[in-house]
Design an enzyme around this catalytic site. Structure first.
Site, PDB file in Angstrom:
ATOM      1  N   GLU A 162      48.840  49.618  24.942  1.00 25.93           N
ATOM      2  CA  GLU A 162      50.345  48.943  23.998  1.00 25.93           C
ATOM      3  C   GLU A 162      50.845  49.083  23.358  1.00 25.93           C
ATOM      4  OE1 GLU A 162      50.470  45.854  26.832  1.00 25.93           O
ATOM      5  OE2 GLU A 162      49.880  46.767  28.504  1.00 25.93           O
ATOM      6  N   ASN A 200      45.927  53.248  26.054  1.00 29.23           N
ATOM      7  CA  ASN A 200      46.743  52.512  27.721  1.00 29.23           C
ATOM      8  C   ASN A 200      47.528  52.298  27.469  1.00 29.23           C
ATOM      9  OD1 ASN A 200      45.909  51.958  29.984  1.00 29.23           O
ATOM     10  ND2 ASN A 200      45.439  50.136  29.383  1.00 29.23           N
ATOM     11  N   HIS A 254      51.792  49.261  36.619  1.00 26.86           N
ATOM     12  CA  HIS A 254      52.428  48.070  37.013  1.00 26.86           C
ATOM     13  C   HIS A 254      53.775  48.782  38.229  1.00 26.86           C
ATOM     14  CE1 HIS A 254      48.685  46.105  35.956  1.00 26.86           C
ATOM     15  NE2 HIS A 254      48.883  46.446  34.714  1.00 26.86           N
ATOM     16  N   GLU A 284      45.851  50.680  35.979  1.00 26.36           N
ATOM     17  CA  GLU A 284      45.911  49.452  36.813  1.00 26.36           C
ATOM     18  C   GLU A 284      47.210  49.471  37.595  1.00 26.36           C
ATOM     19  OE1 GLU A 284      46.790  46.398  32.907  1.00 26.36           O
ATOM     20  OE2 GLU A 284      45.742  48.098  32.049  1.00 26.36           O
ATOM     21  N   ASP A 339      48.850  48.418  40.278  1.00 28.89           N
ATOM     22  CA  ASP A 339      49.595  47.954  41.878  1.00 28.89           C
ATOM     23  C   ASP A 339      51.113  47.990  41.776  1.00 28.89           C
ATOM     24  OD1 ASP A 339      51.013  46.263  39.800  1.00 28.89           O
ATOM     25  OD2 ASP A 339      48.936  45.204  39.641  1.00 28.89           O
TER      26      ASP A 339
HETATM   27  O1  9MR Z   1      44.681  40.437  34.616  1.00 27.69           O
HETATM   28  C1  9MR Z   1      45.243  40.398  33.016  1.00 27.69           C
HETATM   29  C2  9MR Z   1      45.565  38.632  33.378  1.00 27.69           C
HETATM   30  O2  9MR Z   1      44.423  37.655  34.091  1.00 27.69           O
HETATM   31  C3  9MR Z   1      45.422  37.960  31.945  1.00 27.69           C
HETATM   32  O3  9MR Z   1      46.406  36.541  32.288  1.00 27.69           O
HETATM   33  C4  9MR Z   1      46.585  39.139  31.471  1.00 27.69           C
HETATM   34  C5  9MR Z   1      47.117  37.779  29.658  1.00 27.69           C
HETATM   35  O4  9MR Z   1      47.975  39.650  29.219  1.00 27.69           O
HETATM   36  O5  9MR Z   1      46.501  39.964  31.230  1.00 27.69           O
HETATM   37  C6  9MR Z   1      46.613  40.945  32.274  1.00 27.69           C
HETATM   38  O6  9MR Z   1      45.437  41.978  32.331  1.00 27.69           O
HETATM   39  C7  9MR Z   1      47.144  43.069  31.686  1.00 27.69           C
HETATM   40  C8  9MR Z   1      46.329  43.981  30.677  1.00 27.69           C
HETATM   41  O7  9MR Z   1      45.115  43.747  30.313  1.00 27.69           O
HETATM   42  C9  9MR Z   1      47.188  44.886  30.146  1.00 27.69           C
HETATM   43  N1  9MR Z   1      47.930  45.664  31.084  1.00 27.69           N
HETATM   44  C10 9MR Z   1      49.057  44.457  31.799  1.00 27.69           C
HETATM   45  C11 9MR Z   1      47.576  43.460  32.575  1.00 27.69           C
HETATM   46  C12 9MR Z   1      48.876  42.812  33.204  1.00 27.69           C
HETATM   47  O8  9MR Z   1      49.133  42.002  32.548  1.00 27.69           O
END
Ligand code: 9MR
Length: 359
Positions: free
Chosen positions: A168, A209, A245, A273, A275
């Site tokens: 990001e 990513n 997402h 990722e 969903d």
């Molecule tokens: O799934 C992850 C969640 O458990 C954490 O609380 C969150 C905190 O930043 O991160 C989530 O995963 C993220 C991923 O690492 C990067 N892209 C967005 C995802 C959803 O927030």
């Protein structure tokens, strides 16, 4: 894949085909999936993709009913640790590394014959406070990034298919995110991380990513330009991750065109990722729309051969990150919280099967 493993896969597939799916918790009036297939990874591989995968997280692994589905290679051929390889989890103090939780996920992937997606090396979020609190100079921070990527990627050398080295890096308008890395080092933190990662595991694919890069727009253009620049300068970069997402009914319409731009420069990419959330409570209509939306996204990957695989950001609503981050939203995954397959599961199968003559 070894022939023995393939033989086992095919044998298991036949068993799975012979047993019709039953919805175990269909007490509500909501529709469930009807597809009778060995599993999503089986169908994805039959369609020529490398994997259909999922994120998982260490606390979930105590749930044996969850594990039973997660461990099924016919369903999932790749695993991404949702949290346990991030900076706060792996380097809580400067130059002090802890890999226990990450190793659990790496071992799980290995035991199940699944690919491992490493996630992630450099990200502005889930950073331990020491990274931002010490006002590091540019040379100090460069050394910290170099050491982190070398140590993390080196620890998992030989075990990882692809690493999200940079996560990001852009704002939605295509400018660079002004995090501690960019503010201290400009864009040079990107080649520093990628070069260290390549040296640490020459066989791992190195990815950048992102989210909101799935469709044509300034963020995707900025990322594409960055990748072109890195390639022109000889900086190692192999792939781009499109997180995906999404919100039900709002799936972008320019994904294929966007993906083709990345394929045109010879890059592989993945949906990393996926969903698709909806406002709660779920209705039959929204679940139907979600099925269409999953079909649309997976079809976009199918339409461009350089899209090597698809991972969902956990497969069950029971452990989805959505409800806590987007209050009032949920039901984003292909399995519900009781591990019953939703119409979305059928949407994925339809997309994968439309391009194959194998099944
Ligand atoms: O799934 C992850 C969640 O458990 C954490 O609380 C969150 C905190 O930043 O991160 C989530 O995963 C993220 C991923 O690492 C990067 N892209 C967005 C995802 C959803 O927030």
């Amino acid at each position: 894949m070894a022939i023995a493993a393939l033989t086992t896969l095919v044998a298991l597939a036949h068993i799975a085909v012979a047993i019709p799916q039953t919805a175990t918790a269909a007490s509500s009036a909501l529709p469930t999936a009807t597809a009778v297939v060995p599993g999503l990874n089986f169908v994805a591989k039959s369609a020529g993709k490398l994997y259909f995968g999922t994120a998982t997280d260490n606390p979930e692994l105590n749930d044996t009913a969850y594990d039973h589905i997660l461990d099924n290679f016919l369903q999932f051929g790749a695993i991404t640790p949702a949290n346990s390889m991030k900076w706060d989890a792996t380097e809580p103090e400067p130059y002090v590394f802890t890999f226990e939780a990450g190793d659990v996920i790496a071992d799980l992937a290995h035991e199940n014959g699944m690919l491992l997606r490493g996630h992630n090396c450099v990200w502005y979020n889930q950073l331990p406070s020491w990274v931002t609190a010490n006002n590091y100079t540019a040379p100090e921070l460069a050394a910290i990034i170099q050491n982190r990527c070398a140590t993390l990627v080196g620890h998992y050398r030989g075990q990882v298919y692809a690493w999200d080295i940079i996560n990001e890096p852009f704002n939605d308008n295509g400018t660079y995110r002004e995090d501690v890395f960019y503010n201290t080092l400009g864009t040079s933190y990107i080649p520093i991380a990628l070069t260290a990662a390549r040296a640490a595991d020459p066989n791992a694919k190195l990815y950048i990513n992102e989210y909101n890069n799935e469709y044509l727009g300034p963020k995707s253009t900025a990322l594409l330009d960055l990748v072109k620049e890195l390639k022109a300068e000889g900086v190692p970069i192999d792939g781009v991750g499109f997180q995906c997402h999404f919100v039900v009914g709002e799936v972008p319409t320019t994904m294929v065109e966007n993906f083709q731009q990345y394929a045109a420069i010879g890059l592989e990419f993945a949906i990393t990722e996926l969903d698709i959330r909806m406002p709660l409570p779920a209705t039959p209509e929204m679940l139907e729309q979600q099925k269409t939306d999953y079909d649309t996204v997976v079809s976009a990957c199918m339409a461009v051969p350089n899209c090597v695989g698809i991972s969902v950001w956990d497969w069950t609503d029971k452990y989805s990150w959505i409800p806590s981050t987007y209050p009032g939203y949920g039901e984003a995954c292909p399995w519900d919280a009781n591990f019953v397959r939703k119409p979305a599961y059928d949407g994925i199968v339809i997309a994968l099967e439309n391009r194959t003559s194998v099944l």
